[in-house]
Design an enzyme around this catalytic site. Structure first.
Site, PDB file in Angstrom:
ATOM      1  N   ASP A 391       2.257 -14.859   7.421  1.00  0.00           N
ATOM      2  CA  ASP A 391       1.198 -14.087   6.792  1.00  0.00           C
ATOM      3  C   ASP A 391       1.634 -12.621   6.924  1.00  0.00           C
ATOM      4  O   ASP A 391       2.181 -12.244   7.961  1.00  0.00           O
ATOM      5  CB  ASP A 391      -0.123 -14.340   7.530  1.00  0.00           C
ATOM      6  CG  ASP A 391      -1.246 -13.515   6.955  1.00  0.00           C
ATOM      7  OD1 ASP A 391      -1.475 -13.613   5.746  1.00  0.00           O
ATOM      8  OD2 ASP A 391      -1.882 -12.761   7.717  1.00  0.00           O
ATOM      9  N   LYS A 392       1.420 -11.804   5.883  1.00  0.00           N
ATOM     10  CA  LYS A 392       1.926 -10.417   5.947  1.00  0.00           C
ATOM     11  C   LYS A 392       1.111  -9.531   6.877  1.00  0.00           C
ATOM     12  O   LYS A 392       1.604  -9.037   7.881  1.00  0.00           O
ATOM     13  CB  LYS A 392       1.956  -9.774   4.548  1.00  0.00           C
ATOM     14  CG  LYS A 392       2.446  -8.307   4.590  1.00  0.00           C
ATOM     15  CD  LYS A 392       2.393  -7.628   3.242  1.00  0.00           C
ATOM     16  CE  LYS A 392       1.019  -7.088   2.921  1.00  0.00           C
ATOM     17  NZ  LYS A 392       0.677  -5.825   3.599  1.00  0.00           N
ATOM     18  N   THR A 393      -0.164  -9.338   6.540  1.00  0.00           N
ATOM     19  CA  THR A 393      -0.974  -8.325   7.227  1.00  0.00           C
ATOM     20  C   THR A 393      -1.263  -8.726   8.665  1.00  0.00           C
ATOM     21  O   THR A 393      -1.818  -9.788   8.929  1.00  0.00           O
ATOM     22  CB  THR A 393      -2.293  -8.096   6.468  1.00  0.00           C
ATOM     23  OG1 THR A 393      -1.971  -7.855   5.101  1.00  0.00           O
ATOM     24  CG2 THR A 393      -3.056  -6.918   7.027  1.00  0.00           C
ATOM     25  N   THR A 537       0.754 -13.228   1.098  1.00  0.00           N
ATOM     26  CA  THR A 537      -0.105 -12.049   1.202  1.00  0.00           C
ATOM     27  C   THR A 537      -1.128 -12.009   0.067  1.00  0.00           C
ATOM     28  O   THR A 537      -0.875 -12.517  -1.024  1.00  0.00           O
ATOM     29  CB  THR A 537       0.733 -10.741   1.199  1.00  0.00           C
ATOM     30  OG1 THR A 537      -0.149  -9.625   1.267  1.00  0.00           O
ATOM     31  CG2 THR A 537       1.590 -10.617  -0.062  1.00  0.00           C
ATOM     32  N   GLY A 538      -2.249 -11.414   0.379  1.00  0.00           N
ATOM     33  CA  GLY A 538      -3.276 -11.197  -0.650  1.00  0.00           C
ATOM     34  C   GLY A 538      -3.006  -9.915  -1.415  1.00  0.00           C
ATOM     35  O   GLY A 538      -3.668  -9.621  -2.419  1.00  0.00           O
ATOM     36  N   LYS A 565      -4.055 -20.357   0.644  1.00  0.00           N
ATOM     37  CA  LYS A 565      -2.882 -20.303   1.538  1.00  0.00           C
ATOM     38  C   LYS A 565      -2.352 -21.697   1.885  1.00  0.00           C
ATOM     39  O   LYS A 565      -1.139 -21.921   1.909  1.00  0.00           O
ATOM     40  CB  LYS A 565      -3.216 -19.516   2.813  1.00  0.00           C
ATOM     41  CG  LYS A 565      -3.364 -18.016   2.553  1.00  0.00           C
ATOM     42  CD  LYS A 565      -3.594 -17.243   3.825  1.00  0.00           C
ATOM     43  CE  LYS A 565      -3.641 -15.736   3.538  1.00  0.00           C
ATOM     44  NZ  LYS A 565      -3.861 -14.939   4.746  1.00  0.00           N
ATOM     45  N   ASP A 584      -2.503 -15.007  11.819  1.00  0.00           N
ATOM     46  CA  ASP A 584      -3.344 -14.519  12.921  1.00  0.00           C
ATOM     47  C   ASP A 584      -4.447 -15.501  13.311  1.00  0.00           C
ATOM     48  O   ASP A 584      -5.237 -15.244  14.200  1.00  0.00           O
ATOM     49  CB  ASP A 584      -3.934 -13.142  12.603  1.00  0.00           C
ATOM     50  CG  ASP A 584      -4.810 -13.158  11.353  1.00  0.00           C
ATOM     51  OD1 ASP A 584      -5.180 -14.265  10.901  1.00  0.00           O
ATOM     52  OD2 ASP A 584      -5.130 -12.072  10.842  1.00  0.00           O
ATOM     53  N   ASP A 588      -6.304 -17.800   8.359  1.00  0.00           N
ATOM     54  CA  ASP A 588      -5.115 -18.628   8.120  1.00  0.00           C
ATOM     55  C   ASP A 588      -5.290 -20.055   8.635  1.00  0.00           C
ATOM     56  O   ASP A 588      -4.354 -20.851   8.572  1.00  0.00           O
ATOM     57  CB  ASP A 588      -3.884 -18.000   8.812  1.00  0.00           C
ATOM     58  CG  ASP A 588      -3.598 -16.603   8.293  1.00  0.00           C
ATOM     59  OD1 ASP A 588      -3.773 -16.389   7.085  1.00  0.00           O
ATOM     60  OD2 ASP A 588      -3.228 -15.737   9.093  1.00  0.00           O
TER      61      ASP A 588
END
Length: 693
Positions: A391-393, A537-538, A565, A584, A588
């Site tokens: 996951d990016k953020t 990512t969103g 996702k 996180d 997710d």
């Protein structure tokens, strides 16, 4: 409790006599649940293991002392050393019988007790083999003393029991060393806390008297007694033993602290938020226990091998007896000695320890470094991961705006330009403003701050008019701005703001969600392992492309909504890849559950991330690399141990049966026991060499 026994059939394999008391002890503790303090619980566990180690040590030394006169009175030893006439006396054979009976019943008690436990659960194993071997030798020798023609085996019997006791003593010490992690974790907690009373005085109270909402004083150098939040004071705290973070973490009012961490230089007052079984440390201890007890596919393999080895030993013993008696026409005493040696040397002792010791070491190692394994089967699958989706953020990035580029249009230092901008933005609450202030090494004093709604802010810094504005403001005022560098930054999805000094364009500052410094190294190392690295990512496609290019990712999925996702994980799995998902753990959760291995990263004190198989305490992508590396290393160690534990029997069994008899090579039962114990020690030592790279 049944499940506990099932999961620990390996322990049954290497000796129920050791664990019958242990399981009763565990059962009682399970019934008590989390009453009292974790430290007392682990201390009880430690005392129990220490008692078993002491018991084997005591039985070994006493049996060894009695073995000396047994050796002196044994006819074979007397003939060998040439002093038969010197110490022979009437009735010496009966004295030998009495001394040997003591060693058989006292020294052999753990093994005789163990056979009943194994047969009761219909799982014949090592105890069955040892008990049959020593009982056959004892009964046959006793009958010889009272009139049957033949040879007595008392000295072989006594030395065999001595070596078995020594092997178990060493083994129990190894088990204690490997499972000491839980005790070390429990020892982190202090025994008392300074509770602050309503009148402001402090009273020292035991930990189990603390309640949520209580305020406690923690002095410099003391351990924090429970999870809570700082309400007074400022300090730095060493959380290394809990999270693996080596640097002390600064804490001020509003900061959360973990019970068991060591307070640094300042006194603080904390308000208790979690106690007992809800605390971070208790959850970690529970997770480590679950992981050590949870089902391991490799353990199934070891259990099956141990069972078949037991069958081979009993069958091999019977065949050996038959061949030497019926085909080779040897006397019963000789044939029996070969049979006993075969059964002793085939004991699946090392096999019973091959996997459990590696499991104990790996879970202890991972917990100590803030890598918490919830599901061992998933952890073992980690060695086969072919693709990892981040996951990016908050995982690959820090989840906050930060300055990535500074472009100047006038003769002004980049640092100075940033400082002018930060001096104005220090008075704004906007995330962009905060990012600029955090990037600057200080601010100047400001006069006449004014917000430009939706466009920026302005003020006087060092007698100059300074404005920080959006591209929209420039268009509105007709200020020309054509620069390839700005266009490139915009195409990367970065937010660009402009700095005007005295009405002239001085420079531009680009901001984006900052990529973690560790992310690049993590991706590089994963790719070296042959693992494809992807990102979810969103965010919009430009931002995703920029992050992907910066990190060298193999693939990325942009503009993905939280509920989509899990679908993306499925899509990657449909390519025939074993997939790990790293996120996180909040939005997710479905994706973590869908993945072959779900890794929750940056869980902090919230270790109960239900959908994840592995929980990483810190927000560090390198920990994902570490856990995959540990999964590979753990499996390799298990395979090495299994290969050693089963492989050595391939050579040892024929040797024990006497295939090299015509060359004068013959193993005594005691020598067989030495070899068997040696294989156990090799397996135990090999497990301890497991390292986290």
């Amino acid at each position: 409790m049944q499940e506990h026994q099932h999961n620990h059939s390996s322990h049954e394999t290497h000796g129920k006599m050791v664990h019958a008391e242990h399981e009763m002890h565990t059962e009682k503790m399970d019934q008590k649940g989390h009453e009292g303090h974790e430290e007392h619980k682990a201390q009880g566990h430690h005392d129990h293991h220490a008692h078993m180690v002491a018991d084997f040590r005591r039985r070994f030394w006493i049996s060894l002392a009695v073995t000396i006169p047994i050796l002196a009175l044994s006819p074979l030893v007397q003939r060998f050393l040439g002093f038969k006439e010197a110490i022979a006396f009437p009735g010496d054979l009966y004295v030998l019988f009495v001394l040997s009976s003591f060693v058989f019943f006292y020294g052999g008690y753990p093994f005789l007790k163990g056979i009943f436990n194994e047969l009761r659960s219909a799982k014949p194993g090592m105890m069955t083999l040892i008990a049959i071997a020593i009982s056959t030798a004892y009964i046959y020798s006793s009958v010889v003393v009272f009139g049957l023609e033949g040879k007595v085996f008392f000295w072989e019997l006594a030395t065999l029991i001595d070596i078995m006791l020594l092997g178990h003593w060493i083994e129990m010490k190894s088990i204690m060393g490997a499972s000491r992690a839980l005790e070390e974790l429990a020892k982190l907690m202090p025994s008392e806390a300074h509770r602050i009373m309503p009148d402001g005085s402090t009273v020292d109270v035991p930990l189990d008297e603390l309640k949520t909402g209580d305020r406690v004083l923690v002095k410099p150098g003391e351990k924090i007694p429970a999870d809570g939040v700082v309400v007074e004071g400022e300090t730095s705290v060493n959380e290394a033993m809990l999270t693996g973070e080596s640097k002390p973490v600064s804490k001020k009012e509003g900061s959360k602290v973990i019970g068991g961490a060591i307070n640094g230089e300042g006194s603080i007052v904390i308000e208790i938020e979690k106690t007992g079984k809800d605390s971070f440390l208790s959850q970690v201890i529970d997770l480590v226990k679950q992981a050590q007890e949870s089902k391991s596919k490799t353990q199934d393999l070891a259990n099956r091998a141990a069972f078949w080895l037991t069958i081979i030993a009993i069958s091999g013993g019977a065949i050996t007896l038959f061949i030497w008696l019926a085909i080779m026409n040897k006397d019963f005493a000789f044939a029996l000695e070969r049979t006993v040696t075969v059964m002793v040397i085939t004991c699946p002792h090392a096999l019973g320890l091959a996997v459990p010791l590696v499991v104990a070491v790996s879970t202890a190692l991972s917990a100590k470094n803030g890598l918490l394994i919830r599901d061992r089967a998933a952890f073992e699958r980690g060695r086969n991961i072919q693709a990892i989706i981040f996951d990016k953020t908050g995982t690959l990035t820090q989840g906050r705006f930060g300055v990535t580029d500074i472009i100047k249009f006038q003769e002004i230092e980049e640092k100075e330009l940033l400082k002018y901008a930060a001096s104005v933005e220090a008075h704004s609450e906007h995330p962009i403003a905060k990012g600029i202030v955090d990037a600057s090494d200080g601010v100047y004093s400001l006069d006449g701050f004014k917000a430009i709604p939706g466009k920026g802010a302005e003020g006087r810094v060092n007698g100059k008019d300074v404005m920080i504005v959006s591209p929209g403001y420039l268009r509105e005022k007709g200020i020309e701005m054509s620069d390839e560098r700005i266009e490139k930054l915009s195409s990367q999805g970065k937010t660009v703001v402009f700095v005007l000094i005295d009405g002239k364009l001085a420079g531009a500052i680009a901001l984006a969600d900052i990529i973690r410094p560790e992310s690049k190294e993590a991706i590089s190392r994963l790719k070296q392992m042959g693992i494809q690295c992807m990102m979810l990512t969103g965010d919009n496609r430009q931002v995703a492309r920029w992050v992907s290019e910066e990190l060298g990712l193999d693939d990325y999925f942009a503009e993905v909504l939280p509920h989509e996702k899990a679908e993306k994980v499925k899509e990657v799995q449909s390519r025939g890849l074993v997939v790990a998902m790293t996120g996180d753990g909040v939005n997710d959760a479905p994706a973590l559950a869908q993945a072959d291995v779900g890794i929750a990263i940056g869980a902090g004190t919230d270790v109960a991330v239900e959908t994840a198989d592995i929980v990483l305490v810190k927000s560090n992508p390198l920990d994902a690399v570490a856990i995959i590396g540990l999964a590979k290393a753990t499996y390799k160690k298990m395979m090495q141990n299994l290969a050693w534990a089963t492989g050595y029997n391939t050579f040892a069994i024929p040797l024990a049966a006497g295939v090299l008899y015509k060359y004068g090579i013959l193993l005594s039962p005691a020598m067989g026991a030495v070899l068997m114990s040696l294989s156990t020690v090799v397996v135990a030592i090999n497990a301890r060499f497991l390292k986290l790279k």
